[in-house]
Design a protein around this motif. Structure first.
Motif, PDB file in Angstrom:
ATOM      1  N   MET A  95      -9.434   8.433 -21.412  1.00  0.00           N
ATOM      2  CA  MET A  95      -8.523   8.921 -20.139  1.00  0.00           C
ATOM      3  C   MET A  95      -7.847  10.107 -19.987  1.00  0.00           C
ATOM      4  O   MET A  95      -6.898  10.466 -19.116  1.00  0.00           O
ATOM      5  CB  MET A  95      -7.384   7.785 -19.631  1.00  0.00           C
ATOM      6  N   SER A  96      -8.327  10.938 -21.030  1.00  0.00           N
ATOM      7  CA  SER A  96      -7.774  12.314 -21.210  1.00  0.00           C
ATOM      8  C   SER A  96      -8.110  13.290 -20.064  1.00  0.00           C
ATOM      9  O   SER A  96      -7.468  14.291 -19.886  1.00  0.00           O
ATOM     10  CB  SER A  96      -7.925  12.875 -22.391  1.00  0.00           C
ATOM     11  N   ASP A  97      -9.363  12.878 -19.293  1.00  0.00           N
ATOM     12  CA  ASP A  97      -9.529  13.560 -18.104  1.00  0.00           C
ATOM     13  C   ASP A  97      -8.667  13.345 -16.934  1.00  0.00           C
ATOM     14  O   ASP A  97      -9.046  13.931 -16.089  1.00  0.00           O
ATOM     15  CB  ASP A  97     -10.991  13.476 -17.813  1.00  0.00           C
ATOM     16  N   ARG A  98      -8.184  12.435 -17.049  1.00  0.00           N
ATOM     17  CA  ARG A  98      -7.033  11.956 -15.784  1.00  0.00           C
ATOM     18  C   ARG A  98      -6.116  13.064 -15.479  1.00  0.00           C
ATOM     19  O   ARG A  98      -5.353  13.580 -16.565  1.00  0.00           O
ATOM     20  CB  ARG A  98      -6.092  10.928 -16.045  1.00  0.00           C
ATOM     21  N   PRO A  99      -5.969  13.545 -14.358  1.00  0.00           N
ATOM     22  CA  PRO A  99      -4.639  14.431 -14.192  1.00  0.00           C
ATOM     23  C   PRO A  99      -3.336  13.799 -14.531  1.00  0.00           C
ATOM     24  O   PRO A  99      -3.021  12.808 -13.944  1.00  0.00           O
ATOM     25  CB  PRO A  99      -4.834  14.639 -12.609  1.00  0.00           C
ATOM     26  N   GLN A 100      -2.755  14.653 -15.275  1.00  0.00           N
ATOM     27  CA  GLN A 100      -1.272  14.323 -15.643  1.00  0.00           C
ATOM     28  C   GLN A 100      -0.320  14.336 -14.335  1.00  0.00           C
ATOM     29  O   GLN A 100      -0.450  15.103 -13.901  1.00  0.00           O
ATOM     30  CB  GLN A 100      -0.745  15.222 -16.726  1.00  0.00           C
ATOM     31  N   ILE A 101       0.431  13.179 -14.185  1.00  0.00           N
ATOM     32  CA  ILE A 101       1.411  13.092 -13.150  1.00  0.00           C
ATOM     33  C   ILE A 101       2.719  13.263 -13.712  1.00  0.00           C
ATOM     34  O   ILE A 101       3.194  12.457 -14.679  1.00  0.00           O
ATOM     35  CB  ILE A 101       1.186  12.040 -12.179  1.00  0.00           C
ATOM     36  N   THR A 102       3.391  14.171 -13.449  1.00  0.00           N
ATOM     37  CA  THR A 102       5.059  14.079 -13.787  1.00  0.00           C
ATOM     38  C   THR A 102       5.769  13.050 -12.697  1.00  0.00           C
ATOM     39  O   THR A 102       5.219  12.851 -11.697  1.00  0.00           O
ATOM     40  CB  THR A 102       5.514  15.513 -13.732  1.00  0.00           C
ATOM     41  N   ASP A 103       7.015  12.749 -13.563  1.00  0.00           N
ATOM     42  CA  ASP A 103       7.914  11.790 -12.542  1.00  0.00           C
ATOM     43  C   ASP A 103       8.001  12.498 -11.325  1.00  0.00           C
ATOM     44  O   ASP A 103       8.131  12.093 -10.182  1.00  0.00           O
ATOM     45  CB  ASP A 103       9.090  11.305 -13.474  1.00  0.00           C
ATOM     46  N   GLU A 104       8.327  13.657 -11.663  1.00  0.00           N
ATOM     47  CA  GLU A 104       8.688  14.753 -10.263  1.00  0.00           C
ATOM     48  C   GLU A 104       7.522  14.533  -9.251  1.00  0.00           C
ATOM     49  O   GLU A 104       7.935  14.480  -8.062  1.00  0.00           O
ATOM     50  CB  GLU A 104       9.318  16.175 -10.645  1.00  0.00           C
ATOM     51  N   GLU A 105       6.503  14.664  -9.592  1.00  0.00           N
ATOM     52  CA  GLU A 105       5.362  14.700  -8.620  1.00  0.00           C
ATOM     53  C   GLU A 105       5.174  13.351  -8.338  1.00  0.00           C
ATOM     54  O   GLU A 105       4.949  13.364  -6.851  1.00  0.00           O
ATOM     55  CB  GLU A 105       3.940  15.183  -9.484  1.00  0.00           C
ATOM     56  N   LEU A 106       5.191  12.423  -8.919  1.00  0.00           N
ATOM     57  CA  LEU A 106       5.105  10.999  -8.260  1.00  0.00           C
ATOM     58  C   LEU A 106       6.261  10.795  -7.017  1.00  0.00           C
ATOM     59  O   LEU A 106       5.855  10.362  -6.045  1.00  0.00           O
ATOM     60  CB  LEU A 106       5.490   9.912  -9.362  1.00  0.00           C
ATOM     61  N   HIS A 107       7.547  11.191  -7.526  1.00  0.00           N
ATOM     62  CA  HIS A 107       8.496  11.205  -6.276  1.00  0.00           C
ATOM     63  C   HIS A 107       8.338  12.002  -5.135  1.00  0.00           C
ATOM     64  O   HIS A 107       8.409  11.697  -4.047  1.00  0.00           O
ATOM     65  CB  HIS A 107       9.782  11.191  -6.855  1.00  0.00           C
ATOM     66  N   ALA A 108       7.608  13.311  -5.443  1.00  0.00           N
ATOM     67  CA  ALA A 108       7.296  13.934  -4.409  1.00  0.00           C
ATOM     68  C   ALA A 108       6.035  13.418  -3.547  1.00  0.00           C
ATOM     69  O   ALA A 108       6.036  13.689  -2.049  1.00  0.00           O
ATOM     70  CB  ALA A 108       6.933  15.436  -5.040  1.00  0.00           C
ATOM     71  N   TYR A 109       5.392  12.649  -4.170  1.00  0.00           N
ATOM     72  CA  TYR A 109       4.129  12.148  -3.671  1.00  0.00           C
ATOM     73  C   TYR A 109       4.841  10.986  -2.430  1.00  0.00           C
ATOM     74  O   TYR A 109       4.410  10.958  -1.292  1.00  0.00           O
ATOM     75  CB  TYR A 109       3.255  11.655  -4.690  1.00  0.00           C
ATOM     76  N   ILE A 110       5.611  10.239  -3.237  1.00  0.00           N
ATOM     77  CA  ILE A 110       6.280   9.125  -2.319  1.00  0.00           C
ATOM     78  C   ILE A 110       7.052   9.823  -1.074  1.00  0.00           C
ATOM     79  O   ILE A 110       6.907   9.303   0.120  1.00  0.00           O
ATOM     80  CB  ILE A 110       7.220   8.428  -3.189  1.00  0.00           C
ATOM     81  N   ASP A 111       7.530  10.895  -1.482  1.00  0.00           N
ATOM     82  CA  ASP A 111       8.221  11.435  -0.213  1.00  0.00           C
ATOM     83  C   ASP A 111       7.592  12.443   0.841  1.00  0.00           C
ATOM     84  O   ASP A 111       7.996  13.256   1.618  1.00  0.00           O
ATOM     85  CB  ASP A 111       9.457  12.262  -0.751  1.00  0.00           C
ATOM     86  N   GLY A 112       6.126  12.500   0.585  1.00  0.00           N
ATOM     87  CA  GLY A 112       5.278  13.361   1.491  1.00  0.00           C
ATOM     88  C   GLY A 112       5.650  14.801   1.090  1.00  0.00           C
ATOM     89  O   GLY A 112       5.478  15.780   1.969  1.00  0.00           O
ATOM     90  N   GLU A 113       6.067  15.133  -0.140  1.00  0.00           N
ATOM     91  CA  GLU A 113       6.333  16.673  -0.338  1.00  0.00           C
ATOM     92  C   GLU A 113       5.527  17.411  -1.411  1.00  0.00           C
ATOM     93  O   GLU A 113       5.664  18.359  -1.636  1.00  0.00           O
ATOM     94  CB  GLU A 113       7.898  16.584  -1.109  1.00  0.00           C
ATOM     95  N   LEU A 114       4.302  16.643  -1.687  1.00  0.00           N
ATOM     96  CA  LEU A 114       3.277  17.087  -2.339  1.00  0.00           C
ATOM     97  C   LEU A 114       2.404  17.717  -1.868  1.00  0.00           C
ATOM     98  O   LEU A 114       2.007  17.580  -0.440  1.00  0.00           O
ATOM     99  CB  LEU A 114       2.946  16.036  -3.470  1.00  0.00           C
ATOM    100  N   SER A 115       1.659  18.705  -2.407  1.00  0.00           N
ATOM    101  CA  SER A 115       0.555  19.540  -1.476  1.00  0.00           C
ATOM    102  C   SER A 115      -0.607  18.549  -1.233  1.00  0.00           C
ATOM    103  O   SER A 115      -0.670  17.537  -2.005  1.00  0.00           O
ATOM    104  CB  SER A 115       0.233  20.580  -2.346  1.00  0.00           C
ATOM    105  N   ARG A 116      -1.493  18.666  -0.306  1.00  0.00           N
ATOM    106  CA  ARG A 116      -2.495  17.694   0.128  1.00  0.00           C
ATOM    107  C   ARG A 116      -3.217  17.458  -0.878  1.00  0.00           C
ATOM    108  O   ARG A 116      -3.747  16.364  -1.187  1.00  0.00           O
ATOM    109  CB  ARG A 116      -3.087  18.293   1.322  1.00  0.00           C
ATOM    110  N   VAL A 117      -3.737  18.576  -1.788  1.00  0.00           N
ATOM    111  CA  VAL A 117      -4.752  18.436  -2.858  1.00  0.00           C
ATOM    112  C   VAL A 117      -4.136  17.329  -3.881  1.00  0.00           C
ATOM    113  O   VAL A 117      -4.719  16.609  -4.234  1.00  0.00           O
ATOM    114  CB  VAL A 117      -5.044  19.803  -3.391  1.00  0.00           C
ATOM    115  N   ARG A 118      -2.853  17.696  -4.257  1.00  0.00           N
ATOM    116  CA  ARG A 118      -2.369  16.879  -5.273  1.00  0.00           C
ATOM    117  C   ARG A 118      -1.989  15.664  -4.898  1.00  0.00           C
ATOM    118  O   ARG A 118      -2.133  14.543  -5.746  1.00  0.00           O
ATOM    119  CB  ARG A 118      -1.133  17.894  -5.881  1.00  0.00           C
ATOM    120  N   ALA A 119      -1.863  15.266  -3.913  1.00  0.00           N
ATOM    121  CA  ALA A 119      -1.500  14.027  -3.203  1.00  0.00           C
ATOM    122  C   ALA A 119      -2.861  13.138  -3.170  1.00  0.00           C
ATOM    123  O   ALA A 119      -2.808  12.173  -3.509  1.00  0.00           O
ATOM    124  CB  ALA A 119      -1.017  14.136  -1.844  1.00  0.00           C
ATOM    125  N   ALA A 120      -3.767  13.877  -2.808  1.00  0.00           N
ATOM    126  CA  ALA A 120      -5.423  13.322  -2.917  1.00  0.00           C
ATOM    127  C   ALA A 120      -5.777  12.960  -4.396  1.00  0.00           C
ATOM    128  O   ALA A 120      -6.095  11.766  -4.735  1.00  0.00           O
ATOM    129  CB  ALA A 120      -6.109  14.173  -2.331  1.00  0.00           C
TER     130      ALA A 120
END
Lengths: 178, 249
Positions: free
Chosen positions: B1-26
């Protein structure tokens, strides 16, 4: 900003319009409806005394929250100095019991978990989750970098979730589309 | 699974709040489709966020204690009863001017109607019956042009969508150097903002004519008269949002 009659009237109208939201925020921050109402009353009085310090009327929401926050910290310090013990029973006997809820136990678990967080963590959770501010608005209101908003929010949510899972280790919800 | 994009905690919460870029959210959406643990975490954090609103949101819908409103009213009265010396001079000057203006006004028009309010009500009536007239626009962009053409580049059309009102029409009244902006909510209630150059004095008034509430809010440059059939509380909320939204960034 010079406080002229027109500004004072505009200020009191804007202040009145903010009261329902301020009460919501205070109740969630304090976890006790009656104490929150007392806090808002004190906040109104201080805001009226310090009206001249508000430079932009549009920012009145954040300005009021920061007054409320400072008053709450003062109150906690005073109570601590006086040796008043604030325990979770206060929380259980306060907001949750007057709130009609489908799942009363889980509401109490949630309130209890929220009450265990630091004030700083509760504040950021509420600004984003309850008041609907975006990260930039929170950064502006708290005068911290946006990176700090993100890391503080992540830690606050992790701790809240940890507390929730510790207090009610039932199966977490799944199936919500990401 | 090393090819999976790493998701930081901050990114995960930004995703939940709709604050992440469209590409990263996808990326995260795709990852959560086969990572059950990630999907579980997202669902749990979302549920916690929703719980906050479910639990405390209704507090903001309750009527506020009368004691709070009394505190504000008392403060307002005190400032009226004990004005500064500068304010006393200003009030005296205004009263003198008012006496002269009222005398003149009554000769010109034997009515006790406030001219600012009368103009706004007439403009609202015109605007509501002439929805297809020349100079009427119905998009925010076009409304901004109309407002700025007549009142200057620092003024913009307020966005009232937060309170459920969307722009219905903006009507230019160049002969009066004024603009009428009508908004409607889901139940088709109309809220009108009548904007014109200020006579130069600050003013705030809340009036009632039958079921119609009128809020006059003006500074040295701009006069805004807001009209709608609604409660005082709703008018206060709308007027505050509208007045605050008049300033272009």
């Amino acid at each position: 900003m010079p406080v002229t009659a027109g500004h004072r009237d505009a200020f009191t109208v804007a202040l009145t319009a903010q009261l329902p939201g301020l009460r919501r925020y205070a109740t969630a921050l304090v976890g006790n409806g009656a104490a929150a109402d007392d806090l808002v009353q004190d906040c109104i009085e201080r805001a009226l005394r310090q009206a001249a310090k508000l430079e932009e009327l549009q920012r009145i929401g954040g300005w009021l929250r920061s007054i409320l926050h400072n008053l709450y910290i003062d109150d906690l310090r005073r109570r601590r100095r006086q040796g008043v013990k604030v325990d979770l029973a206060d929380v259980e006997n306060s907001f949750a019991v007057v709130t009609p809820a489908r799942d009363h136990a889980s509401i109490i678990d949630f309130e209890r978990a929220l009450a265990t967080l630091t004030l700083e963590h509760r504040q950021i959770l509420l600004l984003i989750g309850l008041e609907g501010l975006n990260y930039q608005e929170v950064a502006d209101e708290l005068e911290i970098p946006i990176g700090t908003v993100m890391s503080r929010l992540a830690r606050a949510r992790e701790r809240l979730r940890g507390e929730m899972e510790r207090s009610s280790p039932r199966a977490p919800e799944t199936g919500t589309s990401p | 699974m090393s090819d999976r994009p790493q998701i930081t905690d901050e990114e995960l919460h930004a995703y939940i709040d709709g604050e992440l870029s469209r590409v990263r959210a996808a990326d995260i959406t795709a990852l959560a489709q086969y990572d059950r643990e990630l999907a579980r975490k997202i669902a749990a954090f979302r549920a916690d966020k929703a719980r906050l609103v479910e639990l405390y949101g209704p507090v903001g819908e309750r009527p506020v204690p009368a004691a709070w409103l009394h505190t504000i009213e008392r403060a307002q009265r005190r400032s009226t009863i004990w004005p500064s010396r500068q304010t006393i001079y200003a009030i005296a000057a205004s009263l003198a001017l008012m006496v002269v203006s009222m005398a003149t006004y009554k000769i010109i028009k034997p009515s006790d109607e406030d001219p600012t309010v009368a103009q706004a009500l007439a403009a609202r009536h015109e605007s509501l019956v002439m929805t297809d007239a020349a100079g009427t626009v119905s998009t925010m962009e076009a409304a901004n042009h109309v407002v700025q053409d007549i009142l200057g580049p620092t003024i913009k059309t307020p966005d009232l969508s937060k309170l459920g009102y969307t722009l219905a029409a903006a009507h230019a009244m160049p002969e009066r150097k004024a603009v009428t902006i009508d908004y409607r909510d889901g139940q088709n209630h109309v809220f009108t903002v009548y904007l014109s150059h200020s006579p130069g004095t600050e003013r705030f008034d809340m009036l009632k004519r039958g079921a119609t509430r009128i809020c006059v809010w003006q500074d040295e440059e701009l006069s805004a008269v807001m009209v709608g059939e609604m409660s005082a509380g709703e008018m206060l909320r709308l007027a505050t949002l509208a007045y605050a939204g008049l300033t272009a960034a």
